[in-house]
Design a protein around this motif. Sequence first.
Motif, PDB file in Angstrom:
ATOM      1  N   SER A 101      -8.740   7.686   6.253  1.00  9.53           N
ATOM      2  CA  SER A 101      -8.569   6.276   5.892  1.00  9.53           C
ATOM      3  C   SER A 101      -9.843   5.500   6.239  1.00  9.53           C
ATOM      4  CB  SER A 101      -7.342   5.677   6.588  1.00  9.53           C
ATOM      5  OG  SER A 101      -7.593   5.390   7.934  1.00  9.53           O
ATOM      6  N   PRO A 120       0.816  -1.227   0.000  1.00  8.34           N
ATOM      7  CA  PRO A 120       0.000   0.000   0.000  1.00  8.34           C
ATOM      8  C   PRO A 120       0.844   1.269   0.000  1.00  8.34           C
ATOM      9  CG  PRO A 120      -0.841  -1.551   1.615  1.00  8.34           C
ATOM     10  CD  PRO A 120       0.459  -2.111   1.132  1.00  8.34           C
ATOM     11  N   TYR A 164      -9.713  -0.080  -0.843  1.00  8.75           N
ATOM     12  CA  TYR A 164      -9.268  -0.669   0.431  1.00  8.75           C
ATOM     13  C   TYR A 164      -7.742  -0.537   0.583  1.00  8.75           C
ATOM     14  CZ  TYR A 164     -13.878  -2.915   0.904  1.00  8.75           C
ATOM     15  OH  TYR A 164     -15.226  -3.172   1.033  1.00  8.75           O
ATOM     16  N   MET A 165      -7.035  -0.719  -0.527  1.00  9.32           N
ATOM     17  CA  MET A 165      -5.570  -0.615  -0.436  1.00  9.32           C
ATOM     18  C   MET A 165      -5.153   0.827  -0.148  1.00  9.32           C
ATOM     19  SD  MET A 165      -2.343  -1.422  -2.903  1.00  9.32           S
ATOM     20  CE  MET A 165      -2.977  -2.698  -3.913  1.00  9.32           C
ATOM     21  N   THR A 214      -5.673   1.631   3.398  1.00  6.44           N
ATOM     22  CA  THR A 214      -4.585   1.054   4.202  1.00  6.44           C
ATOM     23  C   THR A 214      -3.347   1.945   4.113  1.00  6.44           C
ATOM     24  OG1 THR A 214      -5.481  -1.133   3.731  1.00  6.44           O
ATOM     25  CG2 THR A 214      -3.222  -1.051   4.592  1.00  6.44           C
ATOM     26  N   TYR A 228      -7.434  -6.123   0.933  1.00  6.16           N
ATOM     27  CA  TYR A 228      -7.127  -5.333   2.138  1.00  6.16           C
ATOM     28  C   TYR A 228      -8.416  -5.148   2.932  1.00  6.16           C
ATOM     29  CZ  TYR A 228      -2.390  -4.681   0.663  1.00  6.16           C
ATOM     30  OH  TYR A 228      -1.092  -4.924   0.331  1.00  6.16           O
ATOM     31  N   ARG A 274      -3.868   4.912   6.304  1.00  2.20           N
ATOM     32  CA  ARG A 274      -3.677   4.556   7.712  1.00  2.20           C
ATOM     33  C   ARG A 274      -2.177   4.549   8.050  1.00  2.20           C
ATOM     34  NH1 ARG A 274      -6.653   1.839  11.744  1.00  2.20           N
ATOM     35  NH2 ARG A 274      -8.434   2.884  10.785  1.00  2.20           N
ATOM     36  N   TYR A 329      -5.608  -1.905   9.567  1.00  2.00           N
ATOM     37  CA  TYR A 329      -5.893  -2.266   8.175  1.00  2.00           C
ATOM     38  C   TYR A 329      -4.704  -3.030   7.608  1.00  2.00           C
ATOM     39  CZ  TYR A 329      -9.528   1.413   8.254  1.00  2.00           C
ATOM     40  OH  TYR A 329     -10.616   2.186   8.552  1.00  2.00           O
ATOM     41  N   GLY A 330      -4.981  -4.039   6.825  1.00  2.00           N
ATOM     42  CA  GLY A 330      -3.863  -4.796   6.251  1.00  2.00           C
ATOM     43  C   GLY A 330      -4.329  -5.857   5.279  1.00  2.00           C
TER      44      GLY A 330
END
Lengths: 336, 170
Positions: free
Chosen positions: A279, A35, A257-258, A261, B18, A264, B26-27
Motif C-alpha cells: 500500500s 476503497p 491513492y484509493m 487505501t 485519498y 492498507r 490512509y483515508g
Amino acid sequence: MNHTITDFQHKMAAHCESGTLSGILNYNGLEITEPMVFGLANGIFFGYMKMKNFNFPTFFVRIQPGKLRTNIGKRLGVKYYSKTYKNQEEATQELDALLLKNIPVAVQVDFFYMDYLPSWYRVHNNVHFITVVGKEGSQYLVSDCYFPELARIEQDSLIKGRFAGGLSAPKGFMYYPTLVPQDPDLKKQLKIGIKKASFNMIKLPIPFVGIKGIRKFGNKITEWPSFARDIENLSHEVMKINVLLEDQGTGGAGFRYMYATFLRQASEILNSEEIKEMSKRLMEIGDGWREISVFAARMGKNRDLGVDKLRVLGDMILKRADVEKEFFTDLYKIVK
Amino acid sequence: MKEKDIQVDYKEQQMILYAEKDDNSYGPTQTGSYMSKNYLDDFQLKQKHLEENVSQKVLNAENSMVYYYMMIEDITLTELAIRVGLKRSDVEKHITVEGLKKATMKTVLKYAEVFNIPVANLFQIVATHQDRYWKSHYIENEEIENGLYIEQRKTQNPFVVKTTIEHTTS
C-alpha cells in the motif's frame, strides 16, 4: 408527492459508482468503505484507445462501468433488484413508488444534466451514478458523491439524464440491494479481488489494457497533435489528462491513492505486513501519476505542446508502466 | 501524498481525494479542485474562442446551429447521431445550412432535446440567463450589462419559449 428518506446519510466520495454503492450498502446495514468496495471489486485498471465516439484517444483507469456493482455482488453475496426501461413514465412511477417505501434507489444518468453542479464541470458522460432519496413536488432529492450536500434536481432534468442516448446510454437503469449479508467472509474475497486486479494489469493478452495500455499511452502521446483542430484544442486535451486522473472521481492519481487505501485496509483484515508495504509503494507510485497530472496541466496552460515536450510527458508515463509492472507482479505473487 | 500537500482552497468545486494523514493512516480528505482553482480561466478562454469561431461559421452560413451546439457541448458526430437516433451521415448533413433545411421538425426537436435547449435556439444565437445551466464558459459578469439580461423560460409548448428582458433589481 412529498417524501424524503430522512435516515439516508449523504457522504461525498471520490468516485460516483463506488461511492453510490458503498452509501447504499451502508444504508442497508453493511459497513463498508468506498476503497473497500473499489478494491474488493478489482476496480483498478488501465486502458488506452481511440474510439469513434471521441475525437481524441482516451484512457481509462478503472474497470468497465457497472462492474463494481456486479463484482461486489459476486464477492459479498449482495443481491440487487435492477431494471432498465423503455418508458420514461413507467420509470418515474416505479422510482416514486420505491421512495414511498423508503428504498433509496441508485440510478445511472448522463452527468451533463445534473445541473446542481457547476456548468464547467459537467460533460456528456452516460455512466454517472447517483442515489435518489426523496421527492418534493417537481424536484427529486439526490445524493451525488460529487456534491457536498443532498442536491435538488427537477424531475425533467433527471428524466433527461436517465434517458440520454449515446454510448453506454443509461436506458433508465436503476438498482437497489435486496439482500445484503451483514458479516461476509472478507479474507478470502480480498485475496480474490487483489489477484484479479493484478491479473488484469499484468497478464491480460490485449495490447491496449493494463501495463501494455500504459505503455501505449506513453508511446502514442506524441501523435496527439495530428488529432487536434488547433493549438487550443490540443491544449484542452492534454489538460484533460489532469482532469481524468484527478478531478473526474478517481480519488487522485487515477485511483492509485484509493487503491493504496484499500490495500492498507486489506492488510489490517488479513494481518499482512507485506500488503501494508505494498500500500505504501502504491501511494508513492500515485505521486508519480500526480506529477504527470500537474506537468500536463502546465504544458497545456503554457501552450508548450511541441513533440519534444510531449515526449517528456510520454517518458513520464512509460516510467509509470515500469514501476506498475513491478508492483502488480509482486502483488500477484503475494496473493497467489 | 500527504493530506496537507493535497489540500486546495476552492469551495466552488469540492471533491474527495485519498491521502496519507498525519498519523500515517490512509483515508479520504475533502478538498477543492486543483485544476479548477488554477486553470478554469484558461479553460473558459478556450471555450470562448471556440464559441466565437463556430458562431462565425454559423453567421457565414457555413454551418447550422446543430454544429454550433455539437462543438460547444463537445460531442462527436458519431455520438450525436446515436443520441438523436439518426445515421452519422444524416447528422453530417444537418450540421450544414442546406442539410438542416431538409430535416423534419421532429428531428429538429430531437436535437434541441439532446442539447437541452429550446428549439427556438436552433435558429438564433442568443445569450440568456439560462446559459449558466449548460455553457461551460458562462461568466455572469459578461452577460449582465447595465443591469439587464435576457430571461428564457420554457412553456408547455415544445415549440415555444418565452423570452423577456429583465432587470437585475426586478
